[in-house]
Design a protein around this motif. Structure first.
Motif, PDB file in Angstrom:
ATOM      1  N   GLY A 310       0.843  -1.185   0.000  1.00  0.00           N
ATOM      2  CA  GLY A 310       0.000   0.000   0.000  1.00  0.00           C
ATOM      3  C   GLY A 310       0.879   1.237   0.000  1.00  0.00           C
ATOM      4  N   VAL A 311       0.579   2.206  -0.858  1.00  0.00           N
ATOM      5  CA  VAL A 311       1.379   3.419  -0.994  1.00  0.00           C
ATOM      6  C   VAL A 311       0.565   4.593  -0.471  1.00  0.00           C
ATOM      7  N   HIS A 312       1.139   5.351   0.472  1.00  0.00           N
ATOM      8  CA  HIS A 312       0.392   6.384   1.186  1.00  0.00           C
ATOM      9  C   HIS A 312       1.123   7.725   1.119  1.00  0.00           C
ATOM     10  N   HIS A 313       0.407   8.774   0.745  1.00  0.00           N
ATOM     11  CA  HIS A 313       0.965  10.133   0.794  1.00  0.00           C
ATOM     12  C   HIS A 313       0.780  10.648   2.217  1.00  0.00           C
ATOM     13  N   ALA A 314       1.701  10.264   3.077  1.00  0.00           N
ATOM     14  CA  ALA A 314       1.584  10.559   4.504  1.00  0.00           C
ATOM     15  C   ALA A 314       2.952  10.468   5.141  1.00  0.00           C
TER      16      ALA A 314
END
Length: 414
Positions: A310-314
Motif C-alpha cells: 500500500g502506498v500512502h501520501h503521509a
C-alpha cells in the motif's frame, strides 16, 4: 486514496513544509530551509540511494512480517517483496515519489515479461517505453497517478522521460550531472572508471583523477555552502552534522572519504550505485549488476507480491497513528530522522513503539556515524529497544551506496 496535484509545489504540500521548516523565514537558516524545500518539492530520487540488500540482511525478513518503509524511489520496497513479507506500507511526503512508486508497481503487475520490465525501468534511450505505458500501464493506474505521468513538463508528457533516461532527472540526477560537468571542466571523464577491470585499477583511478578534484579552489568553495548538497537530498541539518566530522568544518574531506568508499571498496561489477554515480546509468548486460528488484531471479516473486503493498501520501508518524497496537514488525526510516526535532523524534518513536510487535526491528541511516536517537528519546521509549551496535557497525562497512556515515538497527525487547 490521498489525492495530490500533478504539479504540487512546496507551498501547496503542507505535510512536506511542516517536516522541513524550523526557523523564521527571513533568518539565514530559514532561507536555507526554504530553498531546500523548494528543490525537494519535485522529484528527488529516481533511484533510492540506500542499499536494500543491506536492509534485508538487517531485517532478517520472514513471511509473516509486516513492514513500514519510506518510499523514495521505490527500489527498496520492491526488493523487500522478493522475500514475500505479509505486507508493506510505503509512506512518502513527496507526491512525485508516490507517483513513481505506483508506476513501478504497475510495471511489475502489467508489463508482459521481465525483459519488458528491464527495458522500461533500467535501459536508457528506449523510445518505445512511453508506448508501453500507453498500452499496458495507463489503464491500470489510479486516476491521479495516470494524470501525473500524462501531465506535461516543458511541453512533453512526463512519461517520456522513460524514453530517454529517468536517472538523469530529479534532484539527484541533476546533481550527479553537475558533478560530471565540474570534473570535465578539470579534464576528468568520470565514466572512465567503469572501464577498470579490478578494485586495484579503481583505486588508481580514484587516487590519480578523482581525489585531486577535492583540492581545487572551486570545489572547496562550492562544498563550503550548505546548498551544495541539496542536490543529494541532504537538508541543512544534515550538512551541519557532516561538517562537524571535519577539523576545519569543511564538507570536502567528508565527501572525499564517502566517494572513495563508493569508488574503491566494491568491484564495479558488484555495485550498481557506482554505475549510477560514474556512468549515470546501469551497466550493460554482463558488465555489472542491476538493482536487486530488477534481477531475473526475483522477478516472479516480486510480481506475485505487488498487491501486498500500500502506498500512502503521509508521514511515518501519521500512518502509524491510524494503525492498531502490536501490528507491525519492521520499520525502515532511511535518513529521515536526521531532519527531525526532538519532539518529532519522540512522536515518531511513540507510534513505532505502540505498533511494534515483540522482536520488531527499526533500521535507519545517519549522515554522521553515531545513532541520531541516543540522548534524544525519552527514557520510557528508549528503554524498550536494544541497539544492535556490533551488527550495525558490521553492516555499515558493507553499504555499497557509501553516502551515509552510519547504519543502525534497533530491536524491541518488551
Amino acid at each position: 486514496m490521498t489525492e495530490f496535484a500533478p504539479d504540487a509545489g512546496f507551498r501547496k504540500n503542507r505535510k512536506l513544509k511542516a517536516a522541513l521548516l524550523r526557523h523564521k523565514a527571513l533568518s539565514k537558516d530559514g532561507l536555507s530551509e526554504r530553498l531546500f524545500g523548494l528543490l525537494f518539492s519535485g522529484l528527488v530520487y529516481p533511484q533510492i540511494w540506500a542499499d536494500p540488500d543491506l536492509d534485508m540482511q538487517a531485517m532478517e525478513l520472514q513471511p509473516h512480517h509486516r513492514i513500514v518503509t519510506i518510499g523514495s524511489g521505490g527500489c527498496n520496497m520492491l526488493a523487500y517483496l522478493s522475500k514475500s513479507p505479509a505486507s508493506i506500507d510505503v509512506v512518502d511526503l513527496n507526491p512525485h515519489h508516490i507517483a513513481l512508486n505506483r508506476l513501478k508497481l504497475a510495471a511489475f503487475r502489467n508489463l508482459p515479461g521481465h525483459a519488458d520490465l528491464v527495458r522500461f525501468l533500467a535501459q536508457p534511450n528506449e523510445a518505445t517505453n512511453s508506448s508501453a505505458f500507453d498500452q499496458f500501464l495507463a489503464a491500470n493506474l489510479d486516476e491521479t497517478t495516470r494524470s501525473y505521468w500524462n501531465g506535461r513538463k516543458f511541453g512533453r508528457r512526463r512519461i517520456t522521460v522513460f524514453d530517454r533516461n529517468i536517472y538523469k532527472t530529479g534532484l539527484l540526477g541533476r546533481f550527479i550531472g553537475a558533478a560530471h560537468l565540474l570534473a570535465r571542466l578539470h579534464g576528468i571523464d568520470l565514466t572512465e572508471i567503469t572501464r577498470t577491470r579490478s578494485v586495484r585499477e579503481q583505486r588508481q583511478f580514484f587516487d590519480e583523477k578523482i581525489a585531486p578534484l577535492f583540492e581545487k579552489p572551486i570545489v572547496r568553495w562550492i562544498t563550503s555552502r550548505k546548498s551544495s548538497l541539496f542536490g543529494l537530498g541532504i537538508p541543512p541539518q544534515q550538512y551541519d552534522e557532516l561538517a562537524s566530522l571535519a577539523a576545519d568544518q569543511s564538507i570536502a574531506p567528508v565527501l572525499r572519504h564517502r566517494l572513495e568508499k563508493l569508488a574503491c571498496h566494491f568491484p564495479m561489477r558488484d555495485n550498481y550505485f557506482a554505475w549510477q554515480a560514474f556512468a549515470r546509468r546501469y551497466a550493460p548486460e554482463g558488465e555489472g549488476p542491476l538493482p536487486t528488484y530488477l534481477k531475473r531471479e526475483h522477478y516472479e516473486a516480486i510480481r506475485d507480491n505487488v498487491d501486498r503493498v500500500g502506498v500512502h501520501h503521509a508521514s511515518f508518524t501519521e500512518l502509524l497513528s491510524r494503525e492498531p497496537a502490536a501490528s507491525r514488525d519492521r520499520y525502515v526510516l532511511l535518513d529521515a530522522q536526521d531532519w527531525m526535532t526532538d519532539q518529532q523524534l519522540n512522536d515518531l518513536w511513540t507510534e513505532i513503539t505502540r505498533t511494534a510487535r515483540s522482536g520488531a526491528r527499526v533500521i535507519f541511516r545517519t549522515a554522521a556515524e553515531k545513532s541520531i536517537i541516543e540522548g534524544r528519546l525519552s527514557p520510557a521509549l528508549r528503554d524498550q529497544w536494544t541497539y544492535l551496535e556490533d551488527r550495525s557497525r558490521e553492516l555499515t562497512s558493507l553499504d555499497r551506496s557509501a553516502i551515509y556515515g552510519g547504519f543502525h538497527i534497533y530491536e524491541k525487547t518488551a
